[in-house]
Design an enzyme around this catalytic site. Sequence first.
Site, PDB file in Angstrom:
ATOM      1  CG  HIS D  34      -1.852   1.108   1.335  1.00  0.00           C
ATOM      2  ND1 HIS D  34      -3.047   1.112   0.685  1.00  0.00           N
ATOM      3  CD2 HIS D  34      -1.767   2.279   1.995  1.00  0.00           C
ATOM      4  CE1 HIS D  34      -3.675   2.233   0.951  1.00  0.00           C
ATOM      5  NE2 HIS D  34      -2.925   2.963   1.746  1.00  0.00           N
ATOM      6  CG  HIS D  80     -10.558   3.404   2.538  1.00  0.00           C
ATOM      7  ND1 HIS D  80     -10.950   3.790   3.785  1.00  0.00           N
ATOM      8  CD2 HIS D  80      -9.199   3.523   2.545  1.00  0.00           C
ATOM      9  CE1 HIS D  80      -9.895   4.147   4.503  1.00  0.00           C
ATOM     10  NE2 HIS D  80      -8.831   3.991   3.771  1.00  0.00           N
TER      11      HIS D  80
END
Lengths: 229, 86, 86, 732
Positions: D34, D80
């Site tokens: 990430h 998300h």
Amino acid sequence: MVKVAVLKFPGTNCDEDVHHVLKNVFFVDSQIVWYKNFSLNGWDAIIIPGGFSYGDWLRAGAIAARTSAIEELINARDIGVPVLGICNGFQILVEAGLLPGALLPNESGRFVCRWVRTYVERPRGPWLSLTTEGYEIHMPVAHGEGRYYIDEENYQNILLKSPLIRYAKGDNPNGSVYDIAGVASEDGLILGLMPHPERSSEDLLPPRGFRPGGRIIFESLVYSLKRGW
Amino acid sequence: MTFIHRVEIIITNKKGVKDPEGETIHKHLILRKGYNVVHNVRTGKYLLLTVSASSEEEAVNIVKEMCEKLRIYNPVVHDIEVRIRG
Amino acid sequence: MTFIHRVEIIITNKKGVKDPEGETIHKHLILRKGYNVVHNVRTGKYLLLTVSASSEEEAVNIVKEMCEKLRIYNPVVHDIEVRIRG
Amino acid sequence: MPLSLEEVEEIRRILGREPTEEELAMFEAQWSEHCSYKSSKLLLKLLPSEGRHVVVGPGRDAPAVKVFKDWVVVFKIESHNHPSAVDPYNGAATGIGGIVRDILSLGAKPIALLDMLYLGNPRNPHANWLIRGIVRGISDYGNRIGIPTVAGDTWFDNAFNSQPLVNVACIGIAKPDKVVLTTPEPGDLIIIMGNSTGRDGLLGSSFASKPLAEDVDRDIGAVQVGDPLTEKLLIDVIQILIEKGVVKYIKDLGGGGLTTAVCETAADHNLGAVIYLEKLHTRQSLTPLELLVSESQERMLLVVNPENIESVARVLDEYDVMYSVIGFFTDDGIIKVFYNGVKVAEVPAKELAKPRPLRRASTPPLEVLKGLKPLYNLPPEPNYEESIVKVLTSLNIVSKRWIYEQYDHEVGIRTVVKPGYGDAAVLRLLDGSRRGIAVKGDANPRYTYLDPFNGAANAVAECFRNLVAVGSKPIAIVDELNAGNPEKPEHFWYFEMMVKGIAWIAEELKLPVVGGKVSFYNEDHRGKQVKPTATIVGIGRVDDITKAMTMDFKENGSYIAIVGVTYPELGGSEYLFRIFGLEEGEIPRPRPSSELRNGKFVYKAISLGYVNAVHDISIGGLATALIEMAVKGKIGFEVDIAKVFARGIQRLDEILFSETQARYILEVKGEYLEDLLKLADRLGVKVSIIGRTRDRNSVVFTKNSTVLVNLDLSYLSDIYDKTLEEEIEGGV
Ligand SMILES: Nc1ncnc2c1ncn2[C@@H]1O[C@H](COP(=O)(O)OP(=O)(O)O)[C@@H](O)[C@H]1O
Ligand SMILES: [Mg+2]
């Protein structure tokens, strides 16, 4: 020169919009005032704009209504300063007891942002001085807690004696009793409404089928501050 | 034989999970108004159900099972409490 | 001598004030999933406070007074209940 | 994802000793997929990121594009997906919070949000619960921070029942001289402001870097609750601090928390830093390790010259924003972390910030053949009227009102073209001029699943068309690549192909890809990847907002023109899926040169005032697009599909429902018909005039003089408007 205070709390988010409209559309001198620095003196009118003061927590408007800024604002009635509460500002005025009734979560349980048609009854006071009985105003609403509630008795005894703004038939977006969109003190000095007149004051903004009717509220103020009401 | 029971459900954020609403009410309302004896505020959702069941226990069990099945709460974030309303 | 007490506040709509959230949960979730033993659902807000006071009674009284003064609930539309959390 | 053995070995080599526990945690956070893009970095270099408008390209928290000479637009996309799968409400809400802070990092004023949602079937109870939670999360957070959610994209598909994709984007504007801020220097103070740090969100980015665990409860540390009130205060104080010119540099604390914010700022400026962890304001007592990697939301890092610290403090106090001065930058390139006088970490910033890229294996899986084979033996054509109704009521097509009415799309009073009225949203700059920008987000998960290269390219093309259709000039895009597990070569292949598809068409359309985000591990707990999806968000320049175009038919008797050539391209179409349940076939070919030509033509036609309404043709084809224009304008039409300029067509459903790219529908004002056709001729654009609007309550399709379809417009409006709400509210 007329001076209007735009009162800002943590979470207020329509302050710049109202300021823009006052300043650039109606050429009225106005200032965004942080709640900590607010005092009643020196203002010709006070607007509490929309947003989510204190995150809408506990209830929309409940926490802001207990600040010293609002405790001071309560005196506005006595000294005759016009007060307008838009959306969250309306919720704050109701929570502070300056206007009757209560605002509850929308009947759908969901936030709603949409253009509606409203009309005015018994116009009186500085915010509606240029309107007439039945005058139609188009504005958008954007709220999660806009379902106005008042019991039958107070409706008859208080609201029906005061200026009122109602959603047109079929346009009630939140389940308010009696289609109520906005209420005022009997003399119209203090007005609160859920729809946003500042979003409906310029030709560019209304979608097809609607007019920028919110202008009349600001125009009324400007007119009334010069000529009285 | 069944009776009517009143069962309450309280849903709060788990311990350790932030509760900004509680923090705001505490800091900006309660403490600002001088209620320093209040040390902490947690908020939650409250549901009151009227349920037919043969006993209080059964009523609570039905509601508990229902909360799981219908995802009345999210076990990842919430704690839940189901009890008879006194 | 003061002790720490946990006081809960439950705020619900008055009788006669509609509770669309409760109705929706009841009709669209609970009944649809076949929980016919549930007859009614009311929703509300729950607050849990940690309070220093010399007794449970005192803690409850402080909180009650606070609820009035700070308008933790809106008497026009809400009922409120303040109690020690067991 | 814990560090691999090789990575631990690498860390030992960097440090020349055994790492401490804190150092390991810092590396684990920063080297997660990430934060570090280790699997994607090499491929992302293929994306063309340069252009004359680009002020800040990939690398900073958000890119900046000079759309006007005195205005820079800062915009970025974020996913998300993983948090939203376990906690839809807070997962989606904190996604909004995160993307807004990226925009704030460049000192821009956020003026719009977009949400691109790829959701499960509302009739599946779990998916329904996710859908409601996600939309409510975005609504509650976005509305509270006072940024309008003006556009988005929504798709429903069983593939997303347990792992939805929640992509959000934020658009900000700034003055060119304020946007880049200045460079941090040794001796500058490091301030963390906003929420107090807590245990919430511990190692959230490593959570997003692995597949959904079956027992999600174990990941409790990753649950973050959004606090929009604090976010709103951050937005307000940053505008004030920028105005006063008292901060040098801003960075958000996102994935990787404090570690990432400090080490990336240091590494990007050849600096080191000294940090005193005990100074950080906290919500509970935390260990140094937790302080380093907690991902508590609503926090920002400010770099301030010691001279200005008092004026910064005054602003933050006035606005009730918490903050702590936790250290300062140094010139030695080393991050030194102390906790109550004890040194807990000492790491070179550059090595920490940038792990070595990984080269991942990539192999096409067998199932892709479905999308690479032409369609043969299509079932016989069913009744056209029924097909039109069925396609129109596909959840991917019907009005998304149930969603966008839950968002305040008006706050800020900039939204000139609102959701549902045009192909993109148009926002005015509100600077006294008539200028504005257009924004839109697009993806087609079915296309990218069948053919990731062409599917991703088509998403870019659709975004381009949507921007053109409202009368804007497309300027730049950002992309979000939602893919499976990069360690699985058959998943990684999709990612690779999507990147290459975007790179190719962006180059062709001269649209720089100025930034983006990658989300891997989008698979369910059985390891099946969800449909790989490339989401594109684009911005366009609008020179005169009073000419911004919408899609609703405006008047009776004007001409209906189709721009572009229609080919028999039903592969992967909404029609094929809705009517025959098929998800296969070659998807429509990207046609970049037609896009450019036709786009230029439409742009011109709008600015010359020839047209009343414009809509691009996308899923559902020509029939759907026409009906959408009629429904929105409450004006019917009569068209002859024999007049549609088409090639290779064998059946009428190919004309009605083909999803051929590079096409638009125009409502042409009668008096300008000749001019429009001349313009088309001059630009070499194929335009067919197929009929006229009719102020009647019906929509009519004929072939020559045979009536094929005659449907009641009010009926169509009704189902178009209400279907989504019924499915979501009543479908469970
Ligand atoms: N999730 C969403 N949030 C906000 N607006 C949305 C969302 N999904 C769709 N919309 C809006 O609905 C309208 C139609 O969207 P879409 O069907 O994606 O258009 P197109 O097919 O032209 O890309 C647009 O105004 C779009 O911005
Ligand atoms: Mg479109």
